[in-house]
Write a protein that holds these residues in place. Structure first.
Motif, PDB file in Angstrom:
ATOM      1  N   GLU A   1       3.217  -2.533   6.412  1.00 57.35           N
ATOM      2  CA  GLU A   1       2.646  -1.991   7.351  1.00 57.35           C
ATOM      3  C   GLU A   1       1.714  -0.768   7.311  1.00 57.35           C
ATOM      4  OE1 GLU A   1       4.391  -5.338  10.642  1.00 57.35           O
ATOM      5  OE2 GLU A   1       4.762  -3.265  10.629  1.00 57.35           O
ATOM      6  N   LEU A   2       1.994   0.599   6.133  1.00 62.38           N
ATOM      7  CA  LEU A   2       1.420   1.740   6.571  1.00 62.38           C
ATOM      8  C   LEU A   2       0.035   1.125   5.955  1.00 62.38           C
ATOM      9  CD1 LEU A   2       3.787   3.581   3.705  1.00 62.38           C
ATOM     10  CD2 LEU A   2       3.740   3.502   5.891  1.00 62.38           C
ATOM     11  N   PRO A   3      -0.349   2.261   6.469  1.00 59.40           N
ATOM     12  CA  PRO A   3      -1.812   1.968   6.923  1.00 59.40           C
ATOM     13  C   PRO A   3      -2.380   2.416   5.663  1.00 59.40           C
ATOM     14  CG  PRO A   3      -1.116   4.095   7.586  1.00 59.40           C
ATOM     15  CD  PRO A   3       0.294   3.301   7.516  1.00 59.40           C
ATOM     16  N   PHE A   4      -4.193   2.298   4.881  1.00 55.35           N
ATOM     17  CA  PHE A   4      -4.581   1.938   4.801  1.00 55.35           C
ATOM     18  C   PHE A   4      -4.263   1.798   3.331  1.00 55.35           C
ATOM     19  CE2 PHE A   4      -6.451   4.445   7.842  1.00 55.35           C
ATOM     20  CZ  PHE A   4      -8.000   3.519   7.613  1.00 55.35           C
ATOM     21  N   LEU A   5      -3.397   1.093   2.370  1.00 57.67           N
ATOM     22  CA  LEU A   5      -2.709   0.216   1.197  1.00 57.67           C
ATOM     23  C   LEU A   5      -3.637   0.099   0.416  1.00 57.67           C
ATOM     24  CD1 LEU A   5       0.653  -1.472   2.321  1.00 57.67           C
ATOM     25  CD2 LEU A   5       0.502   1.330   1.430  1.00 57.67           C
ATOM     26  N   GLY A   6      -4.580  -0.573   0.866  1.00 60.73           N
ATOM     27  CA  GLY A   6      -5.749  -1.285  -0.343  1.00 60.73           C
ATOM     28  C   GLY A   6      -5.629  -2.757  -0.662  1.00 60.73           C
ATOM     29  N   VAL A   7      -5.026  -2.867   0.163  1.00 61.73           N
ATOM     30  CA  VAL A   7      -4.726  -4.337  -0.204  1.00 61.73           C
ATOM     31  C   VAL A   7      -6.030  -5.789   0.300  1.00 61.73           C
ATOM     32  CG1 VAL A   7      -3.305  -6.889   0.584  1.00 61.73           C
ATOM     33  CG2 VAL A   7      -2.256  -4.661   0.701  1.00 61.73           C
ATOM     34  N   THR A   8      -6.210  -6.421  -0.735  1.00 60.43           N
ATOM     35  CA  THR A   8      -7.979  -6.962  -0.633  1.00 60.43           C
ATOM     36  C   THR A   8      -7.951  -8.390  -0.608  1.00 60.43           C
ATOM     37  OG1 THR A   8      -7.423  -6.869  -3.558  1.00 60.43           O
ATOM     38  CG2 THR A   8      -9.231  -4.928  -1.681  1.00 60.43           C
ATOM     39  N   SER A   9      -6.619  -8.764  -0.297  1.00 58.46           N
ATOM     40  CA  SER A   9      -6.523 -10.406  -0.407  1.00 58.46           C
ATOM     41  C   SER A   9      -5.180 -10.990   0.263  1.00 58.46           C
ATOM     42  CB  SER A   9      -7.183 -11.031  -1.414  1.00 58.46           C
ATOM     43  OG  SER A   9      -5.473 -11.038  -2.978  1.00 58.46           O
ATOM     44  N   LEU A  10      -5.487 -12.060   0.756  1.00 63.26           N
ATOM     45  CA  LEU A  10      -4.106 -13.210   1.362  1.00 63.26           C
ATOM     46  C   LEU A  10      -3.607 -13.110  -0.629  1.00 63.26           C
ATOM     47  CD1 LEU A  10      -5.644 -15.833   3.806  1.00 63.26           C
ATOM     48  CD2 LEU A  10      -5.070 -13.257   4.016  1.00 63.26           C
ATOM     49  N   GLU A  11      -3.828 -13.304  -1.079  1.00 64.19           N
ATOM     50  CA  GLU A  11      -2.826 -14.168  -2.718  1.00 64.19           C
ATOM     51  C   GLU A  11      -2.262 -11.957  -2.515  1.00 64.19           C
ATOM     52  OE1 GLU A  11      -5.960 -16.638  -2.417  1.00 64.19           O
ATOM     53  OE2 GLU A  11      -6.093 -14.660  -1.957  1.00 64.19           O
ATOM     54  N   GLN A  12      -2.846 -11.328  -2.493  1.00 61.88           N
ATOM     55  CA  GLN A  12      -2.241  -9.928  -3.196  1.00 61.88           C
ATOM     56  C   GLN A  12      -1.005  -9.338  -2.365  1.00 61.88           C
ATOM     57  OE1 GLN A  12      -4.745  -6.287  -3.002  1.00 61.88           O
ATOM     58  NE2 GLN A  12      -4.028  -5.460  -4.196  1.00 61.88           N
TER      59      GLN A  12
END
Length: 336
Positions: free
Chosen positions: A101-112
């Motif tokens: 839940e850390l901010p701005f991790l950079g996750v781009t998709s539900l799969e990721q």
């Protein structure tokens, strides 16, 4: 003749008792109503029943078994066998998974998001953390990046968030503080009333929740690209209940997780997100997009300090915090 009928009755009774002995019914504690956020649990129940010819069933309750902030406690005492909760509701109870839940991790998709969650869930430190509650992590509830719907004048710049009361949990709340907002943590089911009464002026949610919990009914604006992060909401099972399942039933449950998650992702991407844009247009909600420079400055101000604080706090708890953080950020850097 009487003896024949008596024998038949005993045989029938024996078969009934045997059938009941093999039948398993688990209670599942969710909240709100059936929505995109719970589709993997609904699919899991369907698959498990199919694979066991109805001998293993998941009885899903939406708020009838527990309050959502108490679901982990309910699992710990086996008040029910399966439940969903969000890490940000009680960070002290599940510190290991709050790395997600850390901010701005950079996750781009539900799969990721699924891949990252499962990697963290399978880490020995995370498993030990949840074992304190007699809980075994089963699967995540992957959510896209959150954005904010609010009432009143739309913010023209990030500076306009100063003093604004925003429902935001976990790392998103920490991020909002860096631009002067006043984050308030509350469960999703409390949000509409809080917004209606003016307790909060804006709400941070994923699209499905903005629709399911009615925030777009009185919102006048929505941010398109704030993307400060997301929340992590696992589905867990009581560890003793899992261990006590027959091999067949345990295999049916664990062997259905991937298909349930695939169904969830397909439903979210191809139904929820397809409906989101038209819903905003129908309500006449202004869509607010911030400049790349503002978003970059927001990220720089929020991401590193939050990560450093999380690592320091959780190392002090005895968790291998740096290792968990490196696991997540390393996977993201590698495109995993």
């Amino acid at each position: 003749m009487r003896s024949t009928f008596k024998g038949a009755a005993i045989a029938a009774l024996s078969l009934t008792i045997a059938s009941e002995a093999f039948a398993t019914d688990w209670n599942v504690s969710l909240w709100g109503k059936r929505r995109a956020f719970t589709e993997h649990v609904e699919k899991l129940a369907e698959l498990v029943s199919e694979k066991t010819n109805g001998e293993f069933t998941l009885s899903i309750s939406y708020g009838g078994l527990s309050k959502n902030r108490e679901n982990l406690d309910g699992i710990s005492i086996e008040a029910f066998e399966m439940a969903q909760f969000c890490a940000g509701y009680h960070r002290d109870k599940n510190p290991s998974i709050t790395v997600l839940e850390l901010p701005f991790l950079g996750v781009t998709s539900l799969e990721q998001e699924i891949a990252l969650s499962m990697a963290v869930y399978n880490h020995p430190a995370t498993q030990a953390d949840l074992a304190r509650w007699n809980a075994t992590l089963l699967m995540p509830s992957p959510l896209p990046q959150y954005n904010i719907a609010g009432a009143g004048d739309a913010p023209a710049t990030l500076a306009d968030f100063k003093g604004l009361t925003v429902r935001a949990t976990g790392g998103i709340g920490q991020a909002m503080e860096t631009i002067g907002a006043v984050p308030t943590s509350m469960s999703a089911s409390e949000v509409r009333q809080a917004m209606d009464s003016g307790v909060v002026k804006a709400v941070s949610f994923a699209p499905h929740a903005h629709m399911s919990f009615g925030t777009i009914e009185n919102a006048t604006w929505w941010t398109t690209n704030l993307n400060p992060g997301t929340v992590n909401c696992p589905v867990v099972v009581n560890s003793d209940a899992l261990a006590n399942l027959s091999d067949e039933h345990r295999d049916a449950l664990l062997g259905s997780v991937d298909e349930a998650l695939a169904h969830y992702v397909d439903n979210y991407n191809n139904k929820t997100m397809v409906a989101w844009g038209p819903a905003l247009d129908e309500k006449g909600i202004q869509q607010v997009t911030f400049s790349d420079d503002e978003i970059a400055a927001f990220r720089d101000a929020a991401a590193a300090p939050a990560a450093e604080a999380w690592i320091a706090d959780n190392t002090a708890r005895g968790l291998p915090a740096q290792e968990l953080y490196d696991l997540v950020t390393g996977m993201i850097a590698n495109g995993s």
